[in-house]
Design a protein around this motif. Structure first.
Motif, PDB file in Angstrom:
ATOM      1  N   THR A 299      39.078  59.091  24.911  1.00 17.65           N
ATOM      2  CA  THR A 299      39.171  60.473  25.395  1.00 17.65           C
ATOM      3  C   THR A 299      40.018  60.523  26.663  1.00 17.65           C
ATOM      4  OG1 THR A 299      37.045  60.086  26.424  1.00 17.65           O
ATOM      5  CG2 THR A 299      37.042  61.457  24.465  1.00 17.65           C
TER       6      THR A 299
ATOM      7  N   THR B  81      26.546  75.176  14.611  1.00 23.54           N
ATOM      8  CA  THR B  81      26.681  73.852  14.002  1.00 23.54           C
ATOM      9  C   THR B  81      28.157  73.607  13.732  1.00 23.54           C
ATOM     10  OG1 THR B  81      24.621  74.386  12.895  1.00 23.54           O
ATOM     11  CG2 THR B  81      25.704  72.373  12.202  1.00 23.54           C
TER      12      THR B  81
ATOM     13  N   GLU C 232      31.413  70.848  12.910  1.00 23.87           N
ATOM     14  CA  GLU C 232      31.854  69.521  12.407  1.00 23.87           C
ATOM     15  C   GLU C 232      33.351  69.408  12.595  1.00 23.87           C
ATOM     16  OE1 GLU C 232      29.998  67.223  10.551  1.00 23.87           O
ATOM     17  OE2 GLU C 232      28.122  68.356  10.372  1.00 23.87           O
TER      18      GLU C 232
ATOM     19  N   SER D  99      39.689  71.266  21.215  1.00 24.59           N
ATOM     20  CA  SER D  99      39.020  72.508  21.588  1.00 24.59           C
ATOM     21  C   SER D  99      39.722  73.699  20.931  1.00 24.59           C
ATOM     22  CB  SER D  99      39.006  72.667  23.103  1.00 24.59           C
ATOM     23  OG  SER D  99      40.321  72.697  23.600  1.00 24.59           O
TER      24      SER D  99
ATOM     25  N   ILE E 259      24.915  72.047  17.848  1.00 25.51           N
ATOM     26  CA  ILE E 259      24.896  70.753  17.154  1.00 25.51           C
ATOM     27  C   ILE E 259      26.331  70.399  16.808  1.00 25.51           C
ATOM     28  CG2 ILE E 259      23.897  69.438  15.208  1.00 25.51           C
ATOM     29  CD1 ILE E 259      21.663  70.780  16.647  1.00 25.51           C
ATOM     30  N   LEU E 260      26.814  69.291  17.377  1.00 23.75           N
ATOM     31  CA  LEU E 260      28.206  68.887  17.138  1.00 23.75           C
ATOM     32  C   LEU E 260      28.215  67.572  16.380  1.00 23.75           C
ATOM     33  CD1 LEU E 260      31.268  69.130  17.636  1.00 23.75           C
ATOM     34  CD2 LEU E 260      30.912  67.988  19.837  1.00 23.75           C
ATOM     35  N   ASP E 261      28.860  67.568  15.217  1.00 18.86           N
ATOM     36  CA  ASP E 261      28.932  66.370  14.369  1.00 18.86           C
ATOM     37  C   ASP E 261      27.546  65.740  14.197  1.00 18.86           C
ATOM     38  OD1 ASP E 261      31.660  66.719  14.030  1.00 18.86           O
ATOM     39  OD2 ASP E 261      32.167  65.518  15.788  1.00 18.86           O
TER      40      ASP E 261
ATOM     41  N   GLN F  30      24.856  65.959  16.048  1.00 18.08           N
ATOM     42  CA  GLN F  30      24.079  65.600  17.249  1.00 18.08           C
ATOM     43  C   GLN F  30      23.926  66.805  18.169  1.00 18.08           C
ATOM     44  OE1 GLN F  30      24.809  61.984  19.137  1.00 18.08           O
ATOM     45  NE2 GLN F  30      24.495  61.032  17.150  1.00 18.08           N
ATOM     46  N   LEU F  31      22.767  66.872  18.797  1.00 19.96           N
ATOM     47  CA  LEU F  31      22.547  67.916  19.793  1.00 19.96           C
ATOM     48  C   LEU F  31      23.560  67.730  20.926  1.00 19.96           C
ATOM     49  CD1 LEU F  31      20.649  70.270  20.479  1.00 19.96           C
ATOM     50  CD2 LEU F  31      19.257  68.639  21.768  1.00 19.96           C
ATOM     51  N   ALA F  32      24.251  68.805  21.282  1.00 24.02           N
ATOM     52  CA  ALA F  32      25.304  68.678  22.307  1.00 24.02           C
ATOM     53  C   ALA F  32      25.181  69.836  23.280  1.00 24.02           C
ATOM     54  CB  ALA F  32      26.673  68.704  21.630  1.00 24.02           C
ATOM     55  N   SER F  33      25.948  69.769  24.348  1.00 26.47           N
ATOM     56  CA  SER F  33      25.953  70.923  25.246  1.00 26.47           C
ATOM     57  C   SER F  33      27.386  71.181  25.696  1.00 26.47           C
ATOM     58  CB  SER F  33      25.010  70.673  26.433  1.00 26.47           C
ATOM     59  OG  SER F  33      25.726  70.128  27.503  1.00 26.47           O
ATOM     60  N   ASN F  34      27.734  72.444  25.758  1.00 26.92           N
ATOM     61  CA  ASN F  34      29.053  72.834  26.214  1.00 26.92           C
ATOM     62  C   ASN F  34      28.919  74.231  26.803  1.00 26.92           C
ATOM     63  OD1 ASN F  34      31.658  73.735  26.570  1.00 26.92           O
ATOM     64  ND2 ASN F  34      32.428  72.851  24.666  1.00 26.92           N
TER      65      ASN F  34
END
Ligand code: DP6
Length: 314
Positions: free
Chosen positions: A180, A87, A89, A101, A56-58, A60-64
């Protein structure tokens, strides 16, 4: 549960090339200065009911994929089969497009090592952070640090050069562009390695590492700035002479650099460094930073940063 905080760092001698992609080993050693304004808080929870890692990034569900790469390594080291909820932030005052990163994987390395019971000494954290993102190996430390190139996982880690920093160095971010970056750094460096000037860059960089360490020990901000600017310009020249040439600079980038040179020629310590994007960072000192900021404020938002701390629990 364990939660950690780490700050971004700016490379004074850049990491710009990999000798091993799986282990994220660099082609050269690099030097960074951890800063005090932009940071990431990351929490790692281990639970029995997860069937895969959850990120969970900021909010929201994210993927990395790099997160699971690091966790797979941790699980292999510890023999654990547990998946984790991560999680994270990013704390970035006022601005978008500054997430890093470096701070993310430095914080993640501590939170994950703690949760899975791996050693949390700084060299070990910096190795683990490196697997996620090379520049993160330096954000484990406060102040100035060096990431030794090494030749394998064990030998490629960062160490402190000076922390706390007892002289008035400042870094000013000039945010001309908050979007970005077009070419992620891992791709950019791969392309740069095709430049006919690449081996020359490596030998220059080796010399600059020695000069930079001496300049830091002498608290010589002018030397630090001059070497950092030369190193950054060399890095960006590689991109322009790559087989598939590319350029992170935008028109505004040159305009900011020209103003920085004007300031320097007028006797104000101001030096440029640029990473994988168009925004310029100015290396200066505590006495001149307000003047430099005022001079450059028409280009965009300005952020004045001091040396910051290494990774900590929060
Ligand atoms: C220009 O650390 O983002 O900022 O290891 O692929 O995640 P990966 O690359 P990354 O590259 C940083 C490049 C740089 C220079 C530096 O920080 O040394």
């Amino acid at each position: 549960m364990t939660q950690a905080r780490a700050y971004t760092n700016i490379a004074l001698i850049k990491y710009w090339g990999k000798s091993d992609i799986t282990w994220n080993l660099p082609t050269s050693s690099s030097i960074g200065l951890t800063l005090d304004q932009l940071y990431t808080d990351t929490r790692v929870d281990l639970t029995d009911d997860l069937k895969q890692d959850l990120f969970i990034l900021d909010g929201q569900l994210a993927s990395n994929p790099r997160i699971s790469k690091v966790l797979d390594f941790v699980r292999q080291q510890t023999g654990s089969h547990k998946y984790a909820k991560i999680t994270s932030e990013n704390h970035v005052p006022n601005s978008a497009g500054l997430a890093s990163s470096a701070s993310a994987f430095a914080a993640f390395a501590l939170a994950a090592s703690d949760s899975y019971g791996l050693p949390t000494d700084r060299p070990s954290l910096s190795r683990l952070a490196r697997l996620g993102s090379g520049s993160a190996s330096r954000s484990v430390y406060g102040g100035f640090s060096i990431w030794y190139q090494g030749y394998d996982h064990q030998s490629s880690f960062a160490q402190s050069i000076l922390d706390p920093v007892d002289f008035g160095i400042r870094v000013i971010d000039v945010l001309t562009d908050k979007k970005t970056k077009k070419i992620p750094s891992s791709q950019g460096m791969q392309r740069a390695q095709s430049s006919p000037d690449y081996s020359n860059w490596l030998s220059q960089s080796k010399m600059q590492i020695r000069e930079m360490i001496a300049a830091i020990k002498n608290k010589d901000i002018e030397k630090i700035g001059l070497i950092a600017e030369r190193n950054a310009m060399g890095m960006h020249a590689l991109n322009r002479s790559a087989d598939k040439p590319f350029d992170y600079f935008a028109g505004e980038t040159w305009a900011v650099i020209n103003d920085i040179h004007r300031l320097y020629h007028a006797g104000i310590p101001a030096f440029a460094t640029i990473d994988a994007g168009p925004n310029v960072k100015v290396i200066t000192d505590s006495r001149s930073c307000q003047k430099v900021a005022d001079q450059l404020k028409n280009f965009g938002e300005i952020l004045i940063q001091k040396p910051g701390p290494g990774v900590v629990h929060v």
